[in-house]
Scaffold this motif. Sequence first.
Motif, short mmCIF file in Angstrom:
data_model
loop_
_atom_site.label_atom_id
_atom_site.label_comp_id
_atom_site.label_asym_id
_atom_site.label_seq_id
_atom_site.Cartn_x
_atom_site.Cartn_y
_atom_site.Cartn_z
N ILE A 98 0.83 -1.21 0.00
CA ILE A 98 0.00 0.00 0.00
C ILE A 98 0.86 1.25 0.00
CG2 ILE A 98 -1.58 1.39 1.41
CD1 ILE A 98 -2.98 -1.19 2.21
N VAL A 99 1.91 1.26 0.82
CA VAL A 99 2.80 2.43 0.88
C VAL A 99 3.45 2.68 -0.47
CG1 VAL A 99 4.96 3.29 1.86
CG2 VAL A 99 3.25 2.26 3.35
N LEU A 100 3.97 1.63 -1.11
CA LEU A 100 4.60 1.80 -2.42
C LEU A 100 3.57 2.20 -3.47
CD1 LEU A 100 7.18 1.71 -4.05
CD2 LEU A 100 6.81 -0.74 -4.42
N PHE A 101 2.38 1.60 -3.40
CA PHE A 101 1.30 1.95 -4.33
C PHE A 101 0.93 3.42 -4.20
CE2 PHE A 101 -3.39 2.34 -4.79
CZ PHE A 101 -3.47 2.15 -6.16
N TYR A 102 0.84 3.90 -2.97
CA TYR A 102 0.53 5.31 -2.74
C TYR A 102 1.63 6.20 -3.31
CZ TYR A 102 -0.43 9.69 -0.32
OH TYR A 102 -0.67 11.01 -0.04
N GLY A 103 2.88 5.80 -3.10
CA GLY A 103 3.99 6.57 -3.64
C GLY A 103 3.96 6.64 -5.16
N ILE A 157 -5.15 -8.30 -4.10
CA ILE A 157 -5.71 -7.09 -4.71
C ILE A 157 -4.69 -5.96 -4.68
CG2 ILE A 157 -7.39 -5.23 -4.40
CD1 ILE A 157 -9.43 -7.35 -3.56
N VAL A 158 -4.07 -5.75 -3.52
CA VAL A 158 -3.09 -4.67 -3.37
C VAL A 158 -1.89 -4.90 -4.27
CG1 VAL A 158 -1.55 -3.51 -1.76
CG2 VAL A 158 -3.84 -4.11 -1.04
N MET A 159 -1.46 -6.15 -4.35
CA MET A 159 -0.32 -6.48 -5.21
C MET A 159 -0.63 -6.20 -6.68
SD MET A 159 1.69 -10.12 -5.33
CE MET A 159 0.19 -10.95 -5.86
N LEU A 160 -1.82 -6.57 -7.11
CA LEU A 160 -2.22 -6.31 -8.51
C LEU A 160 -2.42 -4.82 -8.77
CD1 LEU A 160 -4.69 -9.28 -9.06
CD2 LEU A 160 -2.45 -8.98 -10.13
N LEU A 161 -2.92 -4.09 -7.78
CA LEU A 161 -3.05 -2.64 -7.92
C LEU A 161 -1.68 -1.98 -8.10
CD1 LEU A 161 -5.80 -1.74 -5.28
CD2 LEU A 161 -5.98 -1.61 -7.79
N ALA A 165 -0.66 0.19 -11.31
CA ALA A 165 -0.17 1.56 -11.17
C ALA A 165 1.23 1.69 -11.78
CB ALA A 165 -0.13 1.96 -9.69
N SER A 166 2.05 0.67 -11.62
CA SER A 166 3.41 0.70 -12.19
C SER A 166 3.36 0.74 -13.71
CB SER A 166 4.20 -0.54 -11.73
OG SER A 166 4.28 -0.61 -10.33
N LEU A 167 2.45 -0.05 -14.28
CA LEU A 167 2.33 -0.05 -15.74
C LEU A 167 1.80 1.29 -16.25
CD1 LEU A 167 2.55 -1.56 -18.41
CD2 LEU A 167 0.27 -2.52 -17.99
N LEU A 168 0.82 1.84 -15.56
CA LEU A 168 0.28 3.15 -15.96
C LEU A 168 1.34 4.24 -15.83
CD1 LEU A 168 -3.27 3.00 -14.35
CD2 LEU A 168 -2.71 2.82 -16.79
N LEU A 169 2.18 4.14 -14.80
CA LEU A 169 3.26 5.11 -14.63
C LEU A 169 4.24 5.02 -15.79
CD1 LEU A 169 4.48 7.27 -12.69
CD2 LEU A 169 5.89 5.42 -11.76
N TYR A 170 4.52 3.79 -16.24
CA TYR A 170 5.43 3.63 -17.38
C TYR A 170 4.79 4.20 -18.65
CZ TYR A 170 8.02 1.63 -21.20
OH TYR A 170 8.73 1.48 -22.37
#
Length: 239
Positions: A98-103, A157-161, A165-170
């Motif tokens: 969650i912390v990394l996802f938020y970042g 769920i959090v892992m897939l999110l 998010a990582s793919l969208l950032l790329y």
Amino acid sequence: MKNAKVLGALILSLVVVSVVLDFCQEYVFSRLVKSVIAPAFLLLYWLTVTPKNKYFTWFLILFSIPEITSFTELFIETNADMYLYYTFGNILYILAYIVLFYGVCRDLNFSKILKSYKPHLIVLILLNLYIMYVLLTIVQPKFPELHMLLIEVIYNIVMLLLLTASLLLYFSKDNKKALFLFFGSLCIVFSEVLQIAYFYISERDGFNIVSIILFSMAFCFYYFYAKTKNEDTFKLLVE
């Protein structure tokens, strides 16, 4: 530089030893060696990367705590203690993601994504729903206790999110830093899927060995992500 080389060699040695021990069916020792890999990356990051990203730092800290304390499972004798261990460890993993996802989300331009990548977003949502359905079908019979099943579902769920998010950032940044983050998240998702296959479908050593390798690659990519500057573009990587 010297610290980075020494720690890099140590991490590589830990991965090799863990894989060899697993191949030799020394599963307990393999797991103990693997539990040091994430904390070793935390030490490598702390000593060699400046400035530090607070979200990524907390991700490594929260992830490392249940990893390095995993040896306590060897001394658990009752089901109640096992439930407590499982709950505590997985809550820390969930918080780490969650912390990394938020970042990652803080770096996303959601208006740009909704405008330019709406079809990609729809496909990703549908793909995530399908993956969650498959994973739930696999793990549900193994978790009769509702709270343990709920933790497992939230974890996935959090892992897939994070992967989404990582793919969208790329997609939006198109640089090396975002690419390393996506590769790291992709490796850790595949690592977890193979772990699920190993524990709940078939205890084949190949699943666990590849999972260890992917897990180590994930943190390697995450380290490169933390070390790479935002201005480094993907074109420079290709060149």
